[in-house]
Motif scaffolding. Sequence first.
Motif, mmCIF file in Angstrom:
data_model
loop_
_atom_site.group_PDB
_atom_site.id
_atom_site.type_symbol
_atom_site.label_atom_id
_atom_site.label_comp_id
_atom_site.label_asym_id
_atom_site.label_seq_id
_atom_site.Cartn_x
_atom_site.Cartn_y
_atom_site.Cartn_z
ATOM 1 N N ASP A 48 23.918 -30.038 64.324
ATOM 2 C CA ASP A 48 24.596 -29.017 65.113
ATOM 3 C C ASP A 48 25.006 -29.522 66.489
ATOM 4 O O ASP A 48 24.966 -30.720 66.766
ATOM 5 C CB ASP A 48 23.737 -27.758 65.213
ATOM 6 C CG ASP A 48 22.372 -28.048 65.819
ATOM 7 O OD1 ASP A 48 22.253 -28.988 66.635
ATOM 8 O OD2 ASP A 48 21.416 -27.329 65.486
ATOM 9 N N HIS A 49 25.370 -28.585 67.347
ATOM 10 C CA HIS A 49 25.922 -28.886 68.664
ATOM 11 C C HIS A 49 24.873 -29.203 69.731
ATOM 12 O O HIS A 49 25.239 -29.546 70.842
ATOM 13 C CB HIS A 49 26.768 -27.705 69.136
ATOM 14 C CG HIS A 49 25.981 -26.429 69.250
ATOM 15 N ND1 HIS A 49 25.652 -25.668 68.150
ATOM 16 C CD2 HIS A 49 25.438 -25.803 70.307
ATOM 17 C CE1 HIS A 49 24.952 -24.614 68.544
ATOM 18 N NE2 HIS A 49 24.810 -24.677 69.850
ATOM 19 N N LYS A 50 23.571 -29.087 69.394
ATOM 20 C CA LYS A 50 22.569 -29.432 70.410
ATOM 21 C C LYS A 50 22.790 -30.887 70.852
ATOM 22 O O LYS A 50 23.215 -31.714 70.048
ATOM 23 C CB LYS A 50 21.155 -29.236 69.855
ATOM 24 C CG LYS A 50 20.807 -27.779 69.609
ATOM 25 C CD LYS A 50 19.345 -27.583 69.262
ATOM 26 C CE LYS A 50 18.876 -28.228 68.016
ATOM 27 N NZ LYS A 50 19.370 -27.709 66.764
ATOM 28 N N ARG A 55 26.020 -39.163 66.583
ATOM 29 C CA ARG A 55 26.042 -38.431 65.304
ATOM 30 C C ARG A 55 25.537 -39.337 64.180
ATOM 31 O O ARG A 55 25.332 -38.882 63.069
ATOM 32 C CB ARG A 55 27.461 -37.966 64.978
ATOM 33 C CG ARG A 55 27.958 -36.861 65.858
ATOM 34 C CD ARG A 55 27.293 -35.612 65.485
ATOM 35 N NE ARG A 55 28.136 -34.437 65.535
ATOM 36 C CZ ARG A 55 27.589 -33.242 65.641
ATOM 37 N NH1 ARG A 55 26.304 -33.115 65.713
ATOM 38 N NH2 ARG A 55 28.342 -32.182 65.659
ATOM 39 N N GLN A 109 22.505 -18.450 67.370
ATOM 40 C CA GLN A 109 23.207 -19.536 68.078
ATOM 41 C C GLN A 109 24.337 -20.104 67.209
ATOM 42 O O GLN A 109 25.362 -20.546 67.721
ATOM 43 C CB GLN A 109 22.234 -20.659 68.451
ATOM 44 C CG GLN A 109 21.114 -20.222 69.361
ATOM 45 C CD GLN A 109 19.887 -19.687 68.603
ATOM 46 O OE1 GLN A 109 19.968 -19.217 67.476
ATOM 47 N NE2 GLN A 109 18.739 -19.742 69.263
ATOM 48 N N TYR A 110 24.142 -20.117 65.890
ATOM 49 C CA TYR A 110 25.169 -20.647 64.994
ATOM 50 C C TYR A 110 26.302 -19.644 64.791
ATOM 51 O O TYR A 110 27.398 -20.033 64.401
ATOM 52 C CB TYR A 110 24.576 -21.052 63.656
ATOM 53 C CG TYR A 110 23.672 -22.251 63.728
ATOM 54 C CD1 TYR A 110 23.865 -23.251 64.671
ATOM 55 C CD2 TYR A 110 22.613 -22.406 62.840
ATOM 56 C CE1 TYR A 110 23.040 -24.349 64.735
ATOM 57 C CE2 TYR A 110 21.780 -23.508 62.897
ATOM 58 C CZ TYR A 110 22.001 -24.482 63.836
ATOM 59 O OH TYR A 110 21.183 -25.577 63.891
ATOM 60 N N THR A 113 28.356 -20.685 67.907
ATOM 61 C CA THR A 113 28.924 -22.023 67.749
ATOM 62 C C THR A 113 28.535 -22.540 66.375
ATOM 63 O O THR A 113 27.404 -22.991 66.171
ATOM 64 C CB THR A 113 28.412 -22.986 68.840
ATOM 65 O OG1 THR A 113 28.673 -22.415 70.117
ATOM 66 C CG2 THR A 113 29.081 -24.344 68.724
ATOM 67 N N SER A 114 29.451 -22.466 65.440
ATOM 68 C CA SER A 114 29.173 -22.868 64.064
ATOM 69 C C SER A 114 28.955 -24.375 63.980
ATOM 70 O O SER A 114 29.697 -25.145 64.591
ATOM 71 C CB SER A 114 30.339 -22.467 63.169
ATOM 72 O OG SER A 114 30.042 -22.725 61.832
ATOM 73 N N PRO A 115 27.925 -24.811 63.232
ATOM 74 C CA PRO A 115 27.697 -26.256 63.103
ATOM 75 C C PRO A 115 28.892 -26.932 62.429
ATOM 76 O O PRO A 115 29.420 -26.426 61.441
ATOM 77 C CB PRO A 115 26.463 -26.359 62.209
ATOM 78 C CG PRO A 115 25.882 -24.995 62.148
ATOM 79 C CD PRO A 115 26.955 -24.031 62.491
ATOM 80 N N ALA A 116 29.289 -28.060 62.980
ATOM 81 C CA ALA A 116 30.421 -28.806 62.437
ATOM 82 C C ALA A 116 29.979 -29.797 61.360
ATOM 83 O O ALA A 116 30.802 -30.315 60.627
ATOM 84 C CB ALA A 116 31.139 -29.544 63.555
#
Length: 133
Positions: A48-50, A55, A109-110, A113-116
Amino acid sequence: MILPTRICRARFAAADRAVLATTGSDLRPHLVPVTFTLTDDVVVVAVDHKPKTTRNLRRLRNLTENPKATLLVDHYSPDWTHLWWIRADCTAAVVPTHPTDGLAAKYPQYAETSPAGPFIVAHVDHWTGWSAS
């Protein structure tokens, strides 16, 4: 006391986080806390965005080298009669995309901001659980 599979699934699904254990070709254990969803015997974990430095995460490299993984959830209490743990031994794959509805429903939280991705899709091969009472 050993827990039946249906109790293992229910307690696992209700947990806020799990610890993912992987090993690569070097056979060194790598553990990391993760957020997840469980549907039937399939666990989905998102990258996720954390903040992360890269990556190219070790957990993802490990699963590419060795698809066997374990996820653990537990409950600790100073009253040891309330202790329990659930272990899900899995075969996992890293996939670039996956629906995120289940993750967004479990973690607000998702929804923001949806996990990419990428995502880990782990099929549970075996459930093990224990409870002090």
